[in-house]
Design an enzyme around this catalytic site. Structure first.
Site, mmCIF file in Angstrom:
data_model
loop_
_atom_site.group_PDB
_atom_site.id
_atom_site.type_symbol
_atom_site.label_atom_id
_atom_site.label_comp_id
_atom_site.label_asym_id
_atom_site.label_seq_id
_atom_site.Cartn_x
_atom_site.Cartn_y
_atom_site.Cartn_z
ATOM 1 C CB CYS A 153 -0.090 -9.225 6.883
ATOM 2 S SG CYS A 153 -1.225 -9.190 8.106
ATOM 3 N NE ARG A 199 2.716 -6.646 0.827
ATOM 4 C CZ ARG A 199 2.194 -7.159 0.015
ATOM 5 N NH1 ARG A 199 2.969 -6.731 -1.244
ATOM 6 N NH2 ARG A 199 1.087 -7.764 -0.002
ATOM 7 C CD1 TRP A 238 -2.247 -2.510 7.851
ATOM 8 C CD2 TRP A 238 -4.138 -3.744 7.642
ATOM 9 N NE1 TRP A 238 -3.209 -1.781 7.377
ATOM 10 C CE2 TRP A 238 -4.513 -2.457 7.047
ATOM 11 C CE3 TRP A 238 -5.002 -4.405 7.253
ATOM 12 C CZ2 TRP A 238 -5.498 -1.914 6.644
ATOM 13 C CZ3 TRP A 238 -6.345 -4.097 6.743
ATOM 14 C CH2 TRP A 238 -6.528 -2.774 6.554
ATOM 15 C CG ASN A 285 0.526 -12.272 5.038
ATOM 16 O OD1 ASN A 285 0.874 -11.801 6.232
ATOM 17 N ND2 ASN A 285 1.338 -11.967 3.897
ATOM 18 N N GLY A 286 -3.728 -13.329 5.561
ATOM 19 C CA GLY A 286 -5.173 -13.577 5.230
ATOM 20 C C GLY A 286 -6.003 -13.754 6.406
ATOM 21 C CD GLU A 322 -6.093 8.857 -8.592
ATOM 22 O OE1 GLU A 322 -7.023 8.109 -8.166
ATOM 23 O OE2 GLU A 322 -5.058 8.719 -8.191
ATOM 24 C CE LYS A 382 -3.147 8.981 -5.157
ATOM 25 N NZ LYS A 382 -3.919 8.088 -5.856
ATOM 26 C CD GLU A 392 -5.083 6.942 -1.855
ATOM 27 O OE1 GLU A 392 -5.102 5.857 -1.681
ATOM 28 O OE2 GLU A 392 -4.705 7.848 -2.729
ATOM 29 C CG HIS A 443 -28.941 18.351 -10.393
ATOM 30 N ND1 HIS A 443 -30.006 18.995 -10.862
ATOM 31 C CD2 HIS A 443 -28.149 18.383 -11.614
ATOM 32 C CE1 HIS A 443 -29.939 19.293 -12.278
ATOM 33 N NE2 HIS A 443 -28.961 18.806 -12.589
ATOM 34 C CE LYS A 477 1.356 0.863 -4.354
ATOM 35 N NZ LYS A 477 0.893 1.963 -4.761
#
Ligand code: G6P
Length: 606
Positions: A2, A27, A72, A98-99, A481, A485, A488, A504, A601
């Site tokens: 948000c 975001r 959001w 927001n929150g 990473e 990527k 995502e 294993h 984000k």
């Protein structure tokens, strides 16, 4: 996640709010809305993009006071009704939030019993009703907001306006950022400086538990018990140009391509030619204190956590101090033992990630010494920590982190060099690392020049439903990473494993449908990694090898050779082809590269 924008001044608020909201799009959000005051409240809200909202705002939407929001969804589906602002029944108070309000159900039941009618499914709507309840009996809007907030349990960044007080906006913060922007006879507020830099670079960050009243001629800040607070004004050194795609097709590609420059900025002024040490002025640690730490514990979320794993490896290798990284989101919930001879390091690009911030606050409560490795100057985590290293990588807009990841790894190399040289790292090794760090920008440019080759490999592999990423010791965080990527931004399932662990368990997955990206640096583990490649290929798995030596190329189906640096620093470079691989896989699969589905984000909620 948000976003909030607010304006009070002589101009029409709506275009400023819409421009600000567009700057917050990166975001992640699903709906947007604006409200302005001009002889009563006017509001427009839509499910969809800021451009859809702009199209829905009529030209006569005038008024020099307004608030805007990108939502959001958390409580209730993305819809026009659930989008913010939210109003009270009399349409006098408008709120963006927001929150998360934890006692929203209880408050909603009480307010409903008192005659309020709720029209959305959101937790945020209760704020509008609570403020409306007291605003008639209070002298000021801030008093009504303060009274309302005292009944709320949870996190918030809010902006509130009252149609009957058309000269002011009240904002407040508890766990969700709010930053004020100071203009010429106009004031702004937002949840992120990105929304402000087009209009002003003079900003003031609110602390948790603070509230501010904004009028065109200035602002006042208060605590929740109405004591006025003194604030410091910061000058933001990012401008609106930093938020453009700069001619690239996507922010992600721009940010990947910027890395020679952003890494140079992270290093600038920090390497000492004479003593082969790193100058890190913001650590606030004496050499004596630095030597007293027996352990380093690193926390962060997502890519920040993986860069922390590279950091832990660097600290152990160069400073010989035991170090490990853990997701901040896990750390904060397990009541960790906080040791006074452990140095804690929190990593965050945004400086806002709630889980990381909450972990830092918990550490501070228990007497832990915490450093921050943060990109956003003046952000919540940067203000909370005892000292730290700023990345100076410039704003990162694309949801998937690239340049901040690389600069964080570089900042850890500096930190490890600094710690190493006050322990027992020799001047010769110090020089070797300094020289290696200086070589990074040039080598990054060489890797970026391989983009056409990497794009072709991405097109070859993108069609597979699943991919395995393997690396050993230094290569393992790189593999993690790389897998992160890929999943995502391309939504291709990817798993990362230490190459040593393959036999294993996960070897059972290997076959023609599951190609493997193998991180094979030219280090003391080369032979072991090559054996792993053999094991994969013997099971019919294809291998794309990323490494330093062309000689072994025949052991893989495809091989990408990149420049070699000092062994300890190689993970920084090995990550770059994986960023490009994920980017081109996402482009091939026609994904929304900069705004992948379901992600945000800055995750400013729990
Ligand atoms: C979100 C983003 C990730 C990022 C993580 C940590 O999950 O989608 O890309 O790595 O947050 O963000 P931070 O700003 O704390 O580095």
């Amino acid at each position: 996640m948000c976003g909030i924008v607010a304006y009070v001044g002589p101009k029409d608020a709506a275009p400023i709010l819409l421009e600000g909201l567009a700057r917050l799009e990166y975001r992640g959000y699903d709906s947007a809305g604006v409200a302005v005051v001009n002889r009563g409240l006017k509001m427009r809200k839509v499910k969809g993009r800021v451009a859809d909202l702009a199209a829905a705002v009529p030209s006569r939407f005038k008024g020099g006071l307004g608030i805007g929001h990108t939502r959001w969804a958390t409580h209730g589906v993305p819809s026009d009704v659930n989008a913010h602002p939210h109003l009270d029944g009399a349409e006098r108070i408008a709120v963006v939030h927001n929150g998360i309000i934890e006692n929203a159900d209880e408050l909603r039941a009480k307010l409903t019993a008192d005659g309020a009618t709720f029209i959305s499914e959101t937790d945020s709507e209760v704020i509008a009703h609570l403020v409306a309840r007291t605003v008639k009996d209070t002298d000021t809007l801030e008093e009504a907001v303060r009274t309302a907030l005292k009944r709320i349990v949870g996190t918030y960044g809010i902006a509130v306006l009252d149609a009957e007080r058309p000269g002011e906006v009240v904002v407040a913060r508890n766990g969700s950022p709010i930053v004020l922007g100071i203009g010429e006879k106009e004031m702004f507020a937002a949840s992120d400086v990105a929304a402000l830099v087009r209009y002003t670079r003079q900003v003031v960050h609110l602390e948790d538990g603070e509230l501010a009243v904004l009028r065109a001629d200035g602002f006042h800040t208060f605590t929740m018990d109405a004591r006025e607070t003194a604030k410091e004004t910061l000058t933001v050194d990012w401008d609106a140009g930093h938020y453009d795609t700069g001619g690239y097709e996507h922010y992600l590609l721009k940010e990947i391509s910027e890395q020679p420059e952003t890494v140079a900025r992270t290093l600038r002024g920090r390497l000492d030619e004479r003593f082969h040490i790193a100058h890190l002025g913001g650590l606030n640690l004496t050499p004596h204190e630095t030597r007293a730490f027996r352990r380093v514990k690193i926390i962060g979320c997502g890519s920040a956590y993986y860069s922390g794993q590279i950091g832990a490896q660097l600290i152990e290798e160069l400073a010989r101090i035991p170090a490990d990284a853990e997701p901040a989101s896990e750390f904060r919930y397990r009541n960790p033992v906080v040791e006074h001879d452990t140095l804690y390091v929190a990593i965050s690009q945004s400086g806002e990630t709630y889980d990381t911030l909450a972990a830092v606050q918990e550490l501070k409560r228990k007497g832990g010494r915490v450093l921050g490795i943060v990109n956003t100057v003046g952000s919540a985590i940067a203000r909370e920590v005892d000292g730290g290293v700023y990345l100076h990588a410039g704003p990162e807009v694309s949801v998937a982190s690239t340049k901040a990841f690389t600069s964080t790894a570089v900042a850890f190399a500096l930190l490890a060099l600094h710690f190493g040289r006050v322990h027992d790292l020799s001047p010769a090794d110090g020089r070797r690392i300094c020289d290696g760090l200086r070589k990074l920008p040039g080598q990054l440019a060489e890797i970026l020049a391989l983009e056409p080759e990497i794009a072709a490999l991405a097109r070859k592999y993108a069609g597979h439903p699943s991919m395995m990423f393997v690396g050993r010791v230094r290569g393992y965080p790189v593999a993690r990473e790389g897998a992160q990527k890929l999943k995502e931004i391309s939504y291709v399932h990817a798993e990362a494993y230490p190459a040593s662990e393959l036999k294993h368990g996960p070897l059972a997955l290997i076959g023609p449908d599951m190609p493997t990206v193998a991180i094979v640096p030219d280090d003391e583990l080369l032979d072991k990694n090559l054996t792993t490649l053999g094991e994969i290929r013997a099971r019919g798995g294809q291998v794309l090898m990323i490494g330093h030596r062309a000689a072994e190329a025949k052991l893989a189906d495809d091989c990408l050779v990149i420049p070699k640096n000092e062994t300890e620093l190689d993970p920084i470079l090995l990550t770059i082809p994986l960023q490009l691989l994920a980017y081109h896989a996402a482009v091939t699969l026609e994904r929304d590269v900069d705004k992948p589905r379901n992600l945000a984000k800055s995750v400013t909620v729990e």
